[in-house]
Design an enzyme around this catalytic site. Sequence first.
Site, PDB file in Angstrom:
ATOM      1  N   LYS A  79     -10.844  -3.757  -9.235  1.00 53.09           N
ATOM      2  CA  LYS A  79     -11.387  -2.511  -9.768  1.00 53.09           C
ATOM      3  C   LYS A  79     -10.289  -1.709 -10.461  1.00 53.09           C
ATOM      4  CE  LYS A  79     -11.737   0.623  -6.718  1.00 53.09           C
ATOM      5  NZ  LYS A  79     -11.882   1.795  -5.829  1.00 53.09           N
ATOM      6  N   LYS A 113       0.826  -1.213   0.000  1.00 56.56           N
ATOM      7  CA  LYS A 113       0.000   0.000   0.000  1.00 56.56           C
ATOM      8  C   LYS A 113       0.854   1.254   0.000  1.00 56.56           C
ATOM      9  CE  LYS A 113      -4.341  -1.739   1.738  1.00 56.56           C
ATOM     10  NZ  LYS A 113      -4.925  -2.221   2.975  1.00 56.56           N
ATOM     11  N   LYS A 146      -5.408 -11.057 -10.856  1.00 57.80           N
ATOM     12  CA  LYS A 146      -6.623 -11.100 -10.042  1.00 57.80           C
ATOM     13  C   LYS A 146      -7.661 -10.073 -10.505  1.00 57.80           C
ATOM     14  CE  LYS A 146      -5.442  -7.865  -6.394  1.00 57.80           C
ATOM     15  NZ  LYS A 146      -5.268  -7.539  -4.999  1.00 57.80           N
TER      16      LYS A 146
END
Length: 334
Positions: A208, A116, A205
Amino acid sequence: MSDKKRILSGMQPTSPRLHIGNYEGALRNWVELQKTYKLYCCVVDWHALTTMAEDPNQIALNSREVAKDYVAAGIDPSETVVFIQSHVKEHAELHLLLSMVTPLGWLERVPTFKEKQQTVGAERESYGLLGYPVLQAADILLYKPYGVPVGRDQAPHLEISREIARRFNRLYGEVFPEFVNLIPEDESRAKLPGLDADDEGVLRKMSKSYDNCIYLNETPEETAQKIMGAFTTPSKMRKTDPGIPEGCAVCQFLRIYSPQWQTQWQEDREGVRGCMQNKKELIEALNETLRPIRDRRAAISDDDIEAILAAGAVKAREFAACTMDDVREAMGLR
Ligand code: TRP
């Protein structure tokens, strides 16, 4: 109170709609587990702020839409407690207290933090982002659950939650019981890829951010159009060319949604079936699977979900408030 064992899980409302990867990887498992366990089903809006703090105005709407998707997918609000994290302020209080007993080194070592850190960029790397797992530990521990049903990707977060609980118990006395990971049994569903492949032609994967999703709440026509454009075996130009189902997005979906997938895979491999036929049959099977979810979704009004979430917050708070009494008592805070 029900005598079922409690379990707790949640998703971040970073988007107003859930995709079938969210469904197969988690939600579907929750729907099954709510029959056996008392499920606390949370929309973790404060967690979404760790990456969306500059534009928080979408989060409230997203949270309602995600809650509608929970219910549409089969979460039963008369049995399961469906609520928004920020409606239960005890999550914030426990987060703060747990933050005092969480060594910085533990947080810096969490693998999702490093990922992140890269996606948000150095200048947006906040204290809150580092503390993400502490907030998640608070979400879990507040409900003293027997187990936490999540995808395998969440295992590091559950491990640090456990470490924090043990440390708290050691310092102040046994407040938090141990809990187990309830990882879905069917891993092939949990690893559902997206509709496309990366630069090397490898499936990645569903996410969005890659724009490669099938959403629970989209029209059958949208789903059909996306599948028509989905990644298949690049070297299979004609029906008679051999396919490689393992590396083909359409075949991976057939495996989950089509009862005849084994025949479809074999024929694809042998070059007696083309990608077009696979796509048509997948569209049929997938839209049929999603139809009941979409029908239920269409029947849930804004008022309905507001009422469900208000009732859920009351029930969640009831339990969370008791835990906080134990926590303050153990720490001698009064
Ligand atoms: N970190 C989880 C995810 O991204 C979301 C989450 C927050 C969660 N709090 C939780 C999951 C508590 C299970 C239990 O999917």
